[in-house]
Motif scaffolding. Sequence first.
Motif, PDB file in Angstrom:
ATOM      1  N   LEU A   4       0.885  -1.157   0.000  1.00  0.00           N
ATOM      2  CA  LEU A   4       0.000   0.000   0.000  1.00  0.00           C
ATOM      3  C   LEU A   4       0.923   1.205   0.000  1.00  0.00           C
ATOM      4  CD1 LEU A   4      -2.829  -0.894   2.524  1.00  0.00           C
ATOM      5  CD2 LEU A   4      -3.017  -0.604   0.055  1.00  0.00           C
ATOM      6  N   TYR A   5       0.827   1.984  -1.050  1.00  0.00           N
ATOM      7  CA  TYR A   5       1.717   3.121  -1.239  1.00  0.00           C
ATOM      8  C   TYR A   5       1.014   4.380  -0.766  1.00  0.00           C
ATOM      9  CZ  TYR A   5       5.871   5.012  -3.601  1.00  0.00           C
ATOM     10  OH  TYR A   5       7.084   5.585  -3.884  1.00  0.00           O
ATOM     11  N   GLU A   6       1.765   5.260  -0.161  1.00  0.00           N
ATOM     12  CA  GLU A   6       1.250   6.523   0.370  1.00  0.00           C
ATOM     13  C   GLU A   6       0.401   7.248  -0.687  1.00  0.00           C
ATOM     14  OE1 GLU A   6       4.007  10.050   1.120  1.00  0.00           O
ATOM     15  OE2 GLU A   6       3.994   8.969   3.019  1.00  0.00           O
ATOM     16  N   ASN A   7      -0.758   7.732  -0.291  1.00  0.00           N
ATOM     17  CA  ASN A   7      -1.670   8.500  -1.152  1.00  0.00           C
ATOM     18  C   ASN A   7      -2.221   7.706  -2.332  1.00  0.00           C
ATOM     19  OD1 ASN A   7      -1.342  10.825   0.458  1.00  0.00           O
ATOM     20  ND2 ASN A   7       0.523  11.343  -0.655  1.00  0.00           N
ATOM     21  N   ASP A   8      -2.183   6.369  -2.261  1.00  0.00           N
ATOM     22  CA  ASP A   8      -2.753   5.530  -3.312  1.00  0.00           C
ATOM     23  C   ASP A   8      -3.562   4.443  -2.620  1.00  0.00           C
ATOM     24  OD1 ASP A   8      -3.418   3.986  -5.484  1.00  0.00           O
ATOM     25  OD2 ASP A   8      -1.377   3.751  -6.212  1.00  0.00           O
ATOM     26  N   PRO A   9      -4.889   4.500  -2.702  1.00  0.00           N
ATOM     27  CA  PRO A   9      -5.716   3.539  -1.969  1.00  0.00           C
ATOM     28  C   PRO A   9      -5.680   2.117  -2.525  1.00  0.00           C
ATOM     29  CG  PRO A   9      -7.090   4.926  -3.337  1.00  0.00           C
ATOM     30  CD  PRO A   9      -5.679   5.452  -3.452  1.00  0.00           C
ATOM     31  N   ALA A  10      -5.204   1.960  -3.770  1.00  0.00           N
ATOM     32  CA  ALA A  10      -5.197   0.634  -4.389  1.00  0.00           C
ATOM     33  C   ALA A  10      -3.906  -0.115  -4.034  1.00  0.00           C
ATOM     34  CB  ALA A  10      -5.303   0.774  -5.902  1.00  0.00           C
ATOM     35  N   PRO A  11      -4.029  -1.335  -3.505  1.00  0.00           N
ATOM     36  CA  PRO A  11      -2.827  -2.105  -3.221  1.00  0.00           C
ATOM     37  C   PRO A  11      -2.120  -2.525  -4.501  1.00  0.00           C
ATOM     38  CG  PRO A  11      -4.775  -3.439  -2.832  1.00  0.00           C
ATOM     39  CD  PRO A  11      -5.243  -2.056  -3.182  1.00  0.00           C
ATOM     40  N   ARG A  12      -0.813  -2.659  -4.431  1.00  0.00           N
ATOM     41  CA  ARG A  12      -0.008  -3.103  -5.573  1.00  0.00           C
ATOM     42  C   ARG A  12       0.559  -4.483  -5.269  1.00  0.00           C
ATOM     43  NH1 ARG A  12       2.401   1.440  -8.378  1.00  0.00           N
ATOM     44  NH2 ARG A  12       1.102   3.229  -7.945  1.00  0.00           N
ATOM     45  N   ARG A  36       0.294  -2.744 -12.208  1.00  0.00           N
ATOM     46  CA  ARG A  36       0.495  -1.761 -13.277  1.00  0.00           C
ATOM     47  C   ARG A  36       1.114  -2.360 -14.537  1.00  0.00           C
ATOM     48  NH1 ARG A  36      -2.690   1.395 -10.680  1.00  0.00           N
ATOM     49  NH2 ARG A  36      -1.833   2.993  -9.330  1.00  0.00           N
ATOM     50  N   GLY A  37       1.621  -3.584 -14.434  1.00  0.00           N
ATOM     51  CA  GLY A  37       2.183  -4.262 -15.600  1.00  0.00           C
ATOM     52  C   GLY A  37       3.504  -3.684 -16.072  1.00  0.00           C
ATOM     53  N   GLY A  38       4.383  -3.325 -15.135  1.00  0.00           N
ATOM     54  CA  GLY A  38       5.672  -2.781 -15.541  1.00  0.00           C
ATOM     55  C   GLY A  38       6.645  -2.676 -14.384  1.00  0.00           C
ATOM     56  N   GLU A  49       2.153   0.411   3.956  1.00  0.00           N
ATOM     57  CA  GLU A  49       1.980  -0.942   4.496  1.00  0.00           C
ATOM     58  C   GLU A  49       2.540  -1.941   3.504  1.00  0.00           C
ATOM     59  OE1 GLU A  49      -1.815  -3.728   5.602  1.00  0.00           O
ATOM     60  OE2 GLU A  49      -1.935  -1.588   6.089  1.00  0.00           O
ATOM     61  N   LEU A  50       3.163  -2.983   4.023  1.00  0.00           N
ATOM     62  CA  LEU A  50       3.726  -4.029   3.181  1.00  0.00           C
ATOM     63  C   LEU A  50       3.318  -5.372   3.770  1.00  0.00           C
ATOM     64  CD1 LEU A  50       7.139  -4.217   1.590  1.00  0.00           C
ATOM     65  CD2 LEU A  50       6.457  -6.087   3.076  1.00  0.00           C
ATOM     66  N   SER A  51       2.815  -6.259   2.910  1.00  0.00           N
ATOM     67  CA  SER A  51       2.411  -7.594   3.355  1.00  0.00           C
ATOM     68  C   SER A  51       3.081  -8.637   2.476  1.00  0.00           C
ATOM     69  CB  SER A  51       0.900  -7.775   3.227  1.00  0.00           C
ATOM     70  OG  SER A  51       0.209  -6.801   3.961  1.00  0.00           O
TER      71      SER A  51
END
Length: 78
Positions: A4-12, A36-38, A49-51
């Motif tokens: 979970l990246y700061e200011n981005d609600p979508a998990p990567r 994001r495919g890249g 947050e990191l899981s």
Amino acid sequence: MEILYENDPAPRLVEPYATLEGGGGSWYLVGWCRTRGGVRGFRTDRVAELSVTATTFEPDHVAAITNDLARWAVAPLT
């Protein structure tokens, strides 16, 4: 892993490859972002947050990541 990246609600969902120190003393997690495919570099101080997930991967994107890391060496992050 899921980030979970700061200011981005979508998990990567990220296939981690390396950590690098960039310009200004910041650290980056570099890997293949499945979301994001890249190739992406995530500043570690901006990770909210990191899981660690049970998802496994084969390093299919090594050439793309290696090319991107070579670009960083020529034009370092500031």
